[in-house]
Design a protein around this motif. Sequence first.
Motif, short mmCIF file in Angstrom:
data_model
loop_
_atom_site.label_atom_id
_atom_site.label_comp_id
_atom_site.label_asym_id
_atom_site.label_seq_id
_atom_site.Cartn_x
_atom_site.Cartn_y
_atom_site.Cartn_z
N ILE A 53 0.86 -1.18 0.00
CA ILE A 53 0.00 0.00 0.00
C ILE A 53 0.89 1.23 0.00
O ILE A 53 1.84 1.33 0.80
CB ILE A 53 -0.92 0.03 1.24
N VAL A 54 0.60 2.17 -0.91
CA VAL A 54 1.42 3.37 -1.04
C VAL A 54 0.54 4.60 -0.85
O VAL A 54 -0.69 4.55 -1.00
CB VAL A 54 2.12 3.43 -2.41
N ALA A 55 1.17 5.71 -0.54
CA ALA A 55 0.45 6.97 -0.38
C ALA A 55 -0.04 7.44 -1.75
O ALA A 55 0.72 7.44 -2.73
CB ALA A 55 1.36 8.02 0.24
N SER A 56 -1.29 7.84 -1.84
CA SER A 56 -1.83 8.29 -3.12
C SER A 56 -1.19 9.61 -3.54
O SER A 56 -0.87 10.46 -2.69
CB SER A 56 -3.35 8.46 -3.04
N GLY A 57 -0.97 9.75 -4.83
CA GLY A 57 -0.43 10.99 -5.37
C GLY A 57 1.06 11.17 -5.20
O GLY A 57 1.59 12.25 -5.45
N GLU A 58 1.79 10.12 -4.81
CA GLU A 58 3.22 10.24 -4.58
C GLU A 58 3.99 9.27 -5.48
O GLU A 58 4.13 8.07 -5.16
CB GLU A 58 3.56 9.97 -3.11
N PRO A 59 4.51 9.74 -6.61
CA PRO A 59 5.23 8.87 -7.55
C PRO A 59 6.45 8.19 -6.93
O PRO A 59 6.77 7.05 -7.27
CB PRO A 59 5.66 9.84 -8.67
N ARG A 60 7.11 8.88 -6.02
CA ARG A 60 8.32 8.29 -5.43
C ARG A 60 7.96 7.05 -4.61
O ARG A 60 8.63 6.02 -4.72
CB ARG A 60 9.02 9.31 -4.55
N SER A 61 6.92 7.15 -3.80
CA SER A 61 6.47 6.01 -3.00
C SER A 61 6.05 4.86 -3.89
O SER A 61 6.38 3.69 -3.64
CB SER A 61 5.31 6.44 -2.10
N LEU A 62 5.34 5.17 -4.97
CA LEU A 62 4.89 4.14 -5.90
C LEU A 62 6.07 3.52 -6.63
O LEU A 62 6.13 2.29 -6.81
CB LEU A 62 3.91 4.74 -6.90
N GLY A 63 7.03 4.34 -7.04
CA GLY A 63 8.21 3.81 -7.72
C GLY A 63 8.99 2.84 -6.85
O GLY A 63 9.49 1.81 -7.33
N ASN A 64 9.09 3.16 -5.56
CA ASN A 64 9.77 2.26 -4.63
C ASN A 64 9.06 0.91 -4.53
O ASN A 64 9.69 -0.15 -4.45
CB ASN A 64 9.87 2.90 -3.25
N ALA A 65 7.72 0.96 -4.53
CA ALA A 65 6.95 -0.28 -4.46
C ALA A 65 7.13 -1.10 -5.72
O ALA A 65 7.23 -2.34 -5.67
CB ALA A 65 5.47 0.04 -4.23
N LEU A 66 7.18 -0.45 -6.88
CA LEU A 66 7.43 -1.17 -8.13
C LEU A 66 8.78 -1.88 -8.08
O LEU A 66 8.90 -3.05 -8.48
CB LEU A 66 7.40 -0.20 -9.32
N TRP A 67 9.78 -1.18 -7.57
CA TRP A 67 11.11 -1.77 -7.45
C TRP A 67 11.09 -2.96 -6.50
O TRP A 67 11.61 -4.04 -6.83
CB TRP A 67 12.10 -0.71 -6.96
N GLU A 68 10.50 -2.79 -5.34
CA GLU A 68 10.48 -3.86 -4.35
C GLU A 68 9.75 -5.08 -4.89
O GLU A 68 10.18 -6.22 -4.68
CB GLU A 68 9.82 -3.37 -3.06
N ALA A 69 8.64 -4.85 -5.59
CA ALA A 69 7.88 -5.98 -6.14
C ALA A 69 8.69 -6.74 -7.18
O ALA A 69 8.71 -7.97 -7.20
CB ALA A 69 6.57 -5.47 -6.75
N SER A 70 9.37 -5.99 -8.05
CA SER A 70 10.12 -6.64 -9.12
C SER A 70 11.34 -7.40 -8.61
O SER A 70 11.86 -8.28 -9.30
CB SER A 70 10.56 -5.60 -10.17
N GLN A 71 11.80 -7.06 -7.41
CA GLN A 71 12.96 -7.73 -6.83
C GLN A 71 12.57 -8.87 -5.89
O GLN A 71 13.43 -9.62 -5.42
CB GLN A 71 13.82 -6.72 -6.05
#
Length: 355
Positions: free
Chosen positions: A306-324
């Motif tokens: 779950i990421v904070a809405s409207g925050e690309p940085r938080s979402l980008g970190n989640a994308l990275w963590e998921a892909s790893q």
Amino acid sequence: MRIVICWSDISGYMAACFRELASRPDIDLKVIAWASGRRGSQAAFEDRLTAGFSCRLLEPEERDNFTTIRNEVIAYRPDAVLLCGWFVDAYRRLPRDRELTKVRFSMGMDTPWWGTPRQYLAKWKVGSFVRKMHCVIVTGERSWQYAIRLGVDRSRIRRGMYGVDYDLLAETFSTRSADGWPKSFLFAGRYAPEKGLDILLEAYRNYRRRCAESQSNPWSLICCGQGPLASMLSGKEPEGVTDLGFQQPKEMLRRFTESGVLVLPSLFDPWPLILVESCAAGLPVIASDACGSAVEMLRPHHNGWIVASGEPRSLGNALWEASQSNQLPSFGKRSQCFADAYSASKWADRMGDWL
């Protein structure tokens, strides 16, 4: 029992639920719903989704025609009527009709409680209407909070307004696992500001830069939908992004099979069914805290992020963590456990008991 359901846009997930309810031997069902893919519609589902249950699809010019809708309901002689909410004026007038005074009216509700001035005023504008319902069926915790503040007695609030074709979706998990977990993210929803498509694209660009810096291969991003922000994906698409446009339910089965993680970065989304469908398909999910169904469907680092809405940085970190992550298949199986409660079969059981 003779039941009429007055719904808004027809959709694949609810068509499966209506079909299941209509199959019950003790239920005679008629659905009145808006035809999809017409002027003003936010989706483009095919009319043939209504196969298997009696359905009167309303064209755009009929949606506000109270006389037409009233006559359809009265002609069916229902014992109970389920309304999709209070936002359709023609539906909202039905309980006041003298020909329908002996019918039990219930109402669905997916709007979350946010504590806005408009929501505080709603108690005076629609509270009396809502409180007259036989029962109010909410989606989950956030809409339960709103129903309470509208003055609905707790004993008349039920949870579980929506359902999905769980059995069909669940089959995609084994196919995905057998071929090796796909290295692609999936976004499915309206290409509209409230769905956070622009936030997703910025986060995805940040994610790809991080992959380049670490010399790791980036996952692709598959987008499915339509809407006013489609131009962001047209022409020369952002690197790594594929726009497949609006997908019918059968096409989405393939998308679920080909994807590794669902991403939904909405800024406003009362109770998105795509999260439930993705969990039923055995996908880990990344969702913003604005997604109402994340309350019921997502546990951080258990079946997603779950990421904070409207925050690309938080979402980008989640994308990275998921892909790893090397736990995605386990996350997917846990997702299915959450989604099972929303199967079409269990939805039909609930409606048969409550209405």
